[in-house]
Design a protein around this motif. Structure first.
Motif, PDB file in Angstrom:
ATOM      1  N   GLU A   1       0.781  -1.017   0.115  1.00 17.88           N
ATOM      2  CA  GLU A   1       0.060   0.104   0.037  1.00 17.88           C
ATOM      3  C   GLU A   1       0.982   1.286   0.072  1.00 17.88           C
ATOM      4  O   GLU A   1       2.155   1.259   0.383  1.00 17.88           O
ATOM      5  N   PRO A   2       0.508   2.489  -0.426  1.00 11.79           N
ATOM      6  CA  PRO A   2       1.352   3.439  -0.391  1.00 11.79           C
ATOM      7  C   PRO A   2       1.383   3.851   0.894  1.00 11.79           C
ATOM      8  O   PRO A   2       0.782   3.722   1.934  1.00 11.79           O
ATOM      9  N   LEU A   3       2.877   4.116   1.323  1.00 14.78           N
ATOM     10  CA  LEU A   3       3.293   4.507   2.758  1.00 14.78           C
ATOM     11  C   LEU A   3       2.978   6.199   2.720  1.00 14.78           C
ATOM     12  O   LEU A   3       3.519   6.905   1.876  1.00 14.78           O
ATOM     13  N   ASP A   4       2.602   6.858   3.915  1.00 10.62           N
ATOM     14  CA  ASP A   4       2.485   8.017   4.067  1.00 10.62           C
ATOM     15  C   ASP A   4       4.176   8.499   4.441  1.00 10.62           C
ATOM     16  O   ASP A   4       4.763   7.530   4.690  1.00 10.62           O
ATOM     17  N   PRO A   5       4.163   9.675   4.480  1.00 13.87           N
ATOM     18  CA  PRO A   5       5.529  10.144   4.521  1.00 13.87           C
ATOM     19  C   PRO A   5       6.452   9.656   5.759  1.00 13.87           C
ATOM     20  O   PRO A   5       7.513   9.155   5.932  1.00 13.87           O
ATOM     21  N   GLU A   6       5.664   9.500   6.937  1.00 14.31           N
ATOM     22  CA  GLU A   6       6.082   8.932   8.320  1.00 14.31           C
ATOM     23  C   GLU A   6       6.497   7.398   8.176  1.00 14.31           C
ATOM     24  O   GLU A   6       7.692   7.170   8.543  1.00 14.31           O
ATOM     25  N   ARG A   7       5.606   6.662   7.452  1.00 12.15           N
ATOM     26  CA  ARG A   7       5.867   5.527   7.277  1.00 12.15           C
ATOM     27  C   ARG A   7       6.965   5.209   6.318  1.00 12.15           C
ATOM     28  O   ARG A   7       7.703   4.290   6.293  1.00 12.15           O
ATOM     29  N   PHE A   8       7.265   5.926   5.268  1.00 16.67           N
ATOM     30  CA  PHE A   8       8.273   6.039   4.226  1.00 16.67           C
ATOM     31  C   PHE A   8       9.583   5.849   5.038  1.00 16.67           C
ATOM     32  O   PHE A   8      10.433   5.393   5.018  1.00 16.67           O
ATOM     33  N   VAL A   9       9.658   7.148   5.828  1.00 19.59           N
ATOM     34  CA  VAL A   9      10.721   7.316   6.635  1.00 19.59           C
ATOM     35  C   VAL A   9      11.201   6.055   7.535  1.00 19.59           C
ATOM     36  O   VAL A   9      12.069   5.526   7.707  1.00 19.59           O
ATOM     37  N   ARG A  10      10.000   5.289   8.299  1.00 18.11           N
ATOM     38  CA  ARG A  10      10.193   4.372   9.206  1.00 18.11           C
ATOM     39  C   ARG A  10      10.777   3.199   8.292  1.00 18.11           C
ATOM     40  O   ARG A  10      11.735   2.358   8.838  1.00 18.11           O
ATOM     41  N   ALA A  11      10.284   2.939   7.055  1.00 11.02           N
ATOM     42  CA  ALA A  11      10.574   2.096   6.212  1.00 11.02           C
ATOM     43  C   ALA A  11      12.252   1.957   5.632  1.00 11.02           C
ATOM     44  O   ALA A  11      13.054   1.030   5.762  1.00 11.02           O
ATOM     45  N   ALA A  12      12.661   3.361   5.283  1.00 14.15           N
ATOM     46  CA  ALA A  12      13.961   3.637   4.896  1.00 14.15           C
ATOM     47  C   ALA A  12      14.747   3.138   6.241  1.00 14.15           C
ATOM     48  O   ALA A  12      15.891   2.810   6.324  1.00 14.15           O
ATOM     49  N   ALA A  13      14.462   3.663   7.557  1.00 12.96           N
ATOM     50  CA  ALA A  13      15.431   3.571   8.595  1.00 12.96           C
ATOM     51  C   ALA A  13      15.562   1.930   8.748  1.00 12.96           C
ATOM     52  O   ALA A  13      16.557   1.415   9.236  1.00 12.96           O
ATOM     53  N   ALA A  14      14.315   1.054   8.516  1.00 12.60           N
ATOM     54  CA  ALA A  14      14.334  -0.399   8.586  1.00 12.60           C
ATOM     55  C   ALA A  14      15.488  -0.956   7.737  1.00 12.60           C
ATOM     56  O   ALA A  14      16.068  -1.963   8.035  1.00 12.60           O
ATOM     57  N   TRP A  15      15.579  -0.371   6.635  1.00  9.90           N
ATOM     58  CA  TRP A  15      16.378  -0.868   5.353  1.00  9.90           C
ATOM     59  C   TRP A  15      17.800  -0.296   5.487  1.00  9.90           C
ATOM     60  O   TRP A  15      18.894  -0.912   5.013  1.00  9.90           O
ATOM     61  N   ILE A  16      18.048   1.001   6.374  1.00 10.23           N
ATOM     62  CA  ILE A  16      19.386   1.302   6.284  1.00 10.23           C
ATOM     63  C   ILE A  16      20.301   1.011   7.444  1.00 10.23           C
ATOM     64  O   ILE A  16      19.498   1.335   8.696  1.00 10.23           O
ATOM     65  N   GLU A  17      21.131   0.214   7.401  1.00  8.69           N
ATOM     66  CA  GLU A  17      22.028  -0.332   8.812  1.00  8.69           C
ATOM     67  C   GLU A  17      22.436   1.040   9.609  1.00  8.69           C
ATOM     68  O   GLU A  17      23.008   1.858   9.155  1.00  8.69           O
ATOM     69  N   GLY A  18      21.707   0.596  10.858  1.00  3.57           N
ATOM     70  CA  GLY A  18      22.287   1.806  11.901  1.00  3.57           C
ATOM     71  C   GLY A  18      21.426   2.876  11.886  1.00  3.57           C
ATOM     72  O   GLY A  18      21.617   3.810  12.825  1.00  3.57           O
ATOM     73  N   ALA A  19      20.547   3.052  11.060  1.00  7.89           N
ATOM     74  CA  ALA A  19      19.637   4.178  11.008  1.00  7.89           C
ATOM     75  C   ALA A  19      18.487   4.156  11.779  1.00  7.89           C
ATOM     76  O   ALA A  19      18.090   3.408  12.593  1.00  7.89           O
ATOM     77  N   THR A  20      18.243   5.606  12.257  1.00  7.71           N
ATOM     78  CA  THR A  20      16.896   5.669  13.159  1.00  7.71           C
ATOM     79  C   THR A  20      16.204   6.442  12.287  1.00  7.71           C
ATOM     80  O   THR A  20      16.208   6.814  11.257  1.00  7.71           O
ATOM     81  N   GLU A  21      14.829   6.874  12.591  1.00  3.72           N
ATOM     82  CA  GLU A  21      13.800   7.573  11.928  1.00  3.72           C
ATOM     83  C   GLU A  21      14.431   8.940  11.737  1.00  3.72           C
ATOM     84  O   GLU A  21      14.240   9.616  10.787  1.00  3.72           O
ATOM     85  N   GLU A  22      14.882   9.570  12.717  1.00  2.00           N
ATOM     86  CA  GLU A  22      15.607  10.994  12.688  1.00  2.00           C
ATOM     87  C   GLU A  22      16.742  10.835  11.385  1.00  2.00           C
ATOM     88  O   GLU A  22      16.793  11.842  10.499  1.00  2.00           O
ATOM     89  N   THR A  23      17.631  10.120  11.537  1.00  2.00           N
ATOM     90  CA  THR A  23      18.699   9.828  10.271  1.00  2.00           C
ATOM     91  C   THR A  23      17.943   9.511   8.902  1.00  2.00           C
ATOM     92  O   THR A  23      18.525   9.827   7.859  1.00  2.00           O
ATOM     93  N   ALA A  24      17.127   8.614   9.274  1.00  2.00           N
ATOM     94  CA  ALA A  24      16.256   8.215   7.777  1.00  2.00           C
ATOM     95  C   ALA A  24      15.708   9.574   7.170  1.00  2.00           C
ATOM     96  O   ALA A  24      15.716   9.589   5.839  1.00  2.00           O
ATOM     97  N   LYS A  25      15.125  10.202   7.892  1.00  2.00           N
ATOM     98  CA  LYS A  25      14.555  11.562   7.463  1.00  2.00           C
ATOM     99  C   LYS A  25      15.521  12.310   6.816  1.00  2.00           C
ATOM    100  O   LYS A  25      15.233  12.898   5.678  1.00  2.00           O
ATOM    101  N   TRP A  26      16.683  12.495   7.376  1.00  2.00           N
ATOM    102  CA  TRP A  26      17.879  13.393   6.729  1.00  2.00           C
ATOM    103  C   TRP A  26      18.213  12.562   5.489  1.00  2.00           C
ATOM    104  O   TRP A  26      18.581  13.381   4.443  1.00  2.00           O
ATOM    105  N   ASP A  27      18.263  11.352   5.632  1.00  2.43           N
ATOM    106  CA  ASP A  27      18.704  10.435   4.295  1.00  2.43           C
ATOM    107  C   ASP A  27      17.670  10.749   3.431  1.00  2.43           C
ATOM    108  O   ASP A  27      18.267  10.986   2.030  1.00  2.43           O
ATOM    109  N   ALA A  28      16.516  10.622   3.526  1.00  2.31           N
ATOM    110  CA  ALA A  28      15.312  11.003   2.274  1.00  2.31           C
ATOM    111  C   ALA A  28      15.559  12.134   1.835  1.00  2.31           C
ATOM    112  O   ALA A  28      15.359  12.239   0.602  1.00  2.31           O
ATOM    113  N   GLY A  29      15.796  13.288   2.733  1.00  2.07           N
ATOM    114  CA  GLY A  29      16.007  14.712   2.006  1.00  2.07           C
ATOM    115  C   GLY A  29      17.237  14.928   1.300  1.00  2.07           C
ATOM    116  O   GLY A  29      16.921  15.544   0.248  1.00  2.07           O
TER     117      GLY A  29
END
Length: 131
Positions: free
Chosen positions: A67-95
Motif C-alpha cells: 500500500e502507499p506509505l505516508d511520509p512518516e511510514r516511508f521514513v520508518r521503512a527507510a530506517a529499517a533498510w539502512i543499517e544503523g539508521a534511526t527515524e531521524e537519520t532516515a528522514k535526513w537520508d530521504a531529504g
C-alpha cells in the motif's frame, strides 16, 4: 536533464553531509527503491531517465509496497533498510536523496511525481534540515 553518477552521488553526499560516498550510495539505493514502489507509468520512467543508470534501474525495479506509505511510514521503512539508521537519520537520508532527485527531475516532473504520492511528501523532497 540527465545527471551523471558522480554528480548525483556527490550532491547526495554533500547535502547529507556523509563522510563517505559509500554511505551516500547506500542511502540513495534505499530511498530510491522505496520511492519507486510508489510511482507508476510515465512519471516513474521519466524520472528514471534523468537519473544515473544505476539508480534508474533501482527506481524501475523497486521494493514492492502493499500500500502507499505516508511520509512518516516511508521514513520508518527507510530506517529499517539502512543499517544503523534511526527515524531521524532516515528522514535526513530521504531529504538528501530526494532533494537531489528533485533537482534532476525539474519543477514540472516533480509536481507530477508529488501528485502520485500521499500528502506531505513535498517536505521529504526538500534538502535535509537539522532537527
Amino acid at each position: 536533464m540527465y545527471m551523471r553518477w558522480e554528480a548525483f552521488l556527490d550532491a547526495v553526499q554533500e547535502r547529507g553531509e556523509y563522510p563517505s560516498r559509500e554511505e551516500a550510495d547506500r542511502a540513495a539505493r534505499v530511498v530510491l527503491a522505496l520511492l519507486g514502489a510508489h510511482l507508476v507509468g510515465q512519471d516513474r520512467a521519466e524520472l528514471a531517465a534523468r537519473l544515473p543508470e544505476t539508480y534508474a534501474l533501482i527506481l524501475l525495479n523497486p521494493l514492492q509496497a502493499a500500500e502507499p506509505l505516508d511520509p512518516e511510514r516511508f521514513v520508518r521503512a527507510a530506517a529499517a533498510w539502512i543499517e544503523g539508521a534511526t527515524e531521524e537519520t532516515a528522514k535526513w537520508d530521504a531529504g538528501a536523496v530526494l532533494s537531489v532527485a528533485a533537482d534532476a527531475a525539474g519543477e514540472d516532473l516533480l509536481r507530477r511525481v508529488l501528485l502520485q504520492l500521499p500528502p506531505g511528501y513535498d517536505m521529504l523532497f526538500g534538502p535535509p534540515r537539522p532537527l
